[in-house]
Design an enzyme around this catalytic site. Sequence first.
Site, mmCIF file in Angstrom:
data_model
loop_
_atom_site.group_PDB
_atom_site.id
_atom_site.type_symbol
_atom_site.label_atom_id
_atom_site.label_comp_id
_atom_site.label_asym_id
_atom_site.label_seq_id
_atom_site.Cartn_x
_atom_site.Cartn_y
_atom_site.Cartn_z
ATOM 1 N N HIS A 382 0.777 -1.239 0.000
ATOM 2 C CA HIS A 382 0.000 0.000 0.000
ATOM 3 C C HIS A 382 0.812 1.295 0.000
ATOM 4 O O HIS A 382 0.264 2.369 -0.250
ATOM 5 C CB HIS A 382 -0.929 0.000 1.225
ATOM 6 N N TYR A 496 -13.957 5.176 10.105
ATOM 7 C CA TYR A 496 -13.117 5.693 9.016
ATOM 8 C C TYR A 496 -13.676 5.171 7.700
ATOM 9 O O TYR A 496 -13.913 3.982 7.560
ATOM 10 C CB TYR A 496 -11.697 5.176 9.239
ATOM 11 N N SER A 498 -12.563 5.579 3.651
ATOM 12 C CA SER A 498 -11.528 6.097 2.773
ATOM 13 C C SER A 498 -12.140 6.785 1.552
ATOM 14 O O SER A 498 -13.101 6.295 0.974
ATOM 15 C CB SER A 498 -10.661 4.925 2.318
ATOM 16 N N THR A 509 -5.520 10.174 -0.213
ATOM 17 C CA THR A 509 -6.869 9.924 0.293
ATOM 18 C C THR A 509 -7.207 10.963 1.347
ATOM 19 O O THR A 509 -6.334 11.632 1.892
ATOM 20 C CB THR A 509 -6.982 8.533 0.959
#
Length: 667
Positions: A382, A496, A498, A509
């Site tokens: 990532h 959360y 994204s 993001t």
Amino acid sequence: MASLLSAQCVASLRKSGNLISLSSAALSIDKRRYSSHGGSPGEYLHRSVVPSMHYQKSLPRLPVPKLEDTIRRYLAAQRPLLDDDQFRTTEKLAQDFLNGVGKQLHEELVAQDKNNKHTSYISGPWFDMYLSARDSVVLNFNPFMSFNPDPKTEYNDQLVRATNIVCSAVRFMKTLRAGLLEPEVFHLNPAKSDTDGFKKFIRWVPSSLSWYGAYMVNAYPLDMSQYFRLFNSTRIPKQGRDELFTDEKGRHLLVMKKGNMYVFDVIDKDGNLVQPAEIQSHLKHILSDATPAPALPLGVLTSENRDVWAGLRERLVAAGNTEDLRIVDSALFCLCLDDENMKDHIHISHNMLHGDGCNRWYDKSFSIILAKDGQAAINFEHSWGDGVAVLRFQNEVFKDTTEQPLVHPGSAAAAVDSASAVRRLQFNLDGELENGIKKAKENFDSAVSKLTIDAMEFKKGGKEQLKKSKLSPDAIAQLAFQMGYLRQYGQTVATYESCSTAAFKHGRTETIRPATIHTQKCSQAFVHQPGQHSVDELKAMLAECSKYHGQLTREAAMGQGFDRHLFAMRYLANSKGQALHSLYTDPAYAAINHNILSTSTLTSPAVSLGGFAPVVPDGFGVGYGVHDDWIGCNVSSYPARNVHEFLQCVHKSLEDIFTVLEGKPIS
């Protein structure tokens, strides 16, 4: 920080006053027409009239929000998470930050941003955050997205599908590097902008102005700066902070089977795709290789703590493995050929998210995993980028392999000497490395044994019905998670979601904060007080939640959240060695960043399901998709939480919401 698929917000772009929103609802592939110029099977997927990076130079810059707006949004997100006394404390700290240290940090950040117009204010700190993290990339960072099966079932044979996916991946890479890949553009009015006429016009507009030309016809080009890291790239472990390595000269593929590592060229010396029948022959050779699984599989080291792995990698170099490590690092990508058939979605999720640790090289920018029955998925590292580039790649590869496969069931593999063309890598291991591999496998097994994954499909309604009721599908899915958690645990917690900021140069993001005072009030009404409210009152609450969630989504997609701004100012203070303001040491700040509900959504014709692990030990990792007439969730947890019960509570919440939308009272 959360490890999430971030392709989601590149979804339903719409006007809102002068704002453009890349909403996180669902990936409307129909509005982002891929490969609009079909090409014949050959070196390229297609030949775009507009060069791939034509818009990159003129993309708008990610704005640094006003500090007052950030503090206001931060306090609004904190309100449902705190009691009155806690909120008063946090409010006081936030106001003090706004009028003092925060003002100075914000001004410095803005000045720094003005001096770095080639990038965004979040890009450097975000890379640093990922690369400095010392936790294993497995479970903590790498997500997966699984391919839908090929609609022609006979093409799901492991060898046939592997060959076609490799060929399409190479064609994608060649199309990208030749500048012939269609630029990533969101078309609000495709009848005007996604036409040959417009493309022939815009290609002659200088790249320093091209974004404005697209904007005039309601088309919004997206940042493509991450794409070059897709291929020939690896995250290299280093003490304290890892490095990203890319070597575009690499012409070979890394293949893993039973923990053994093989390489062979998929691009010839002239830069052309090796004949598909030859690639098939080489893969067939690997699949039939009788070499037993190594007692000490090297790949498991990539699942270790990053400092531990960095030390062991130094030992590997010292033991004479430099050249073979470079071959692994510079490979186009990693293809993992697994021996197991997949039993169900849960088995697929576990296998594609982590597997057994032995038949993976988790540091590659992405790996394509193919089970024995042809089930396929991408697992990606990532730090180099978000889901946008990976999902584009996955969509193109799925389209190409299903519409223009280069090998077929019954195709004869080429009569070539695969035994010479394919090389099995063999590493020199000393006692320290052998012990390191054993310890890494123990740590890996211990970590993954704690993970539970479960899935749910709600079949009584989806996007179509919600849109008829003038409700945001994403808002309702998020509300169901809030209601589900309240029903199960009696609380509202940090959540959360994204959202991509790819509409901006070097955007990454932003966070949508779906737990709001509106979802809290609505959840309480549905879960604890259903008899105290009329159906119309409950409908009005749903509408209020939807409206506010839509506003948060628009703001996040426009770079107007609060999370990245506060993060960048904290990063700036740390980089100067400055003591952190008490806003950052406030328990409420720690709590809102301890994301118990970590959520991420995508829908795509290529993707069957996606998933990731929770980002905190007492959290849920919620992957979901709102489809036309159903809603799906793929959720993970550790022992501190009961994922099966959570999904039952979410299902009940969706039933209640759809009952109310039908005008009936909740039982």
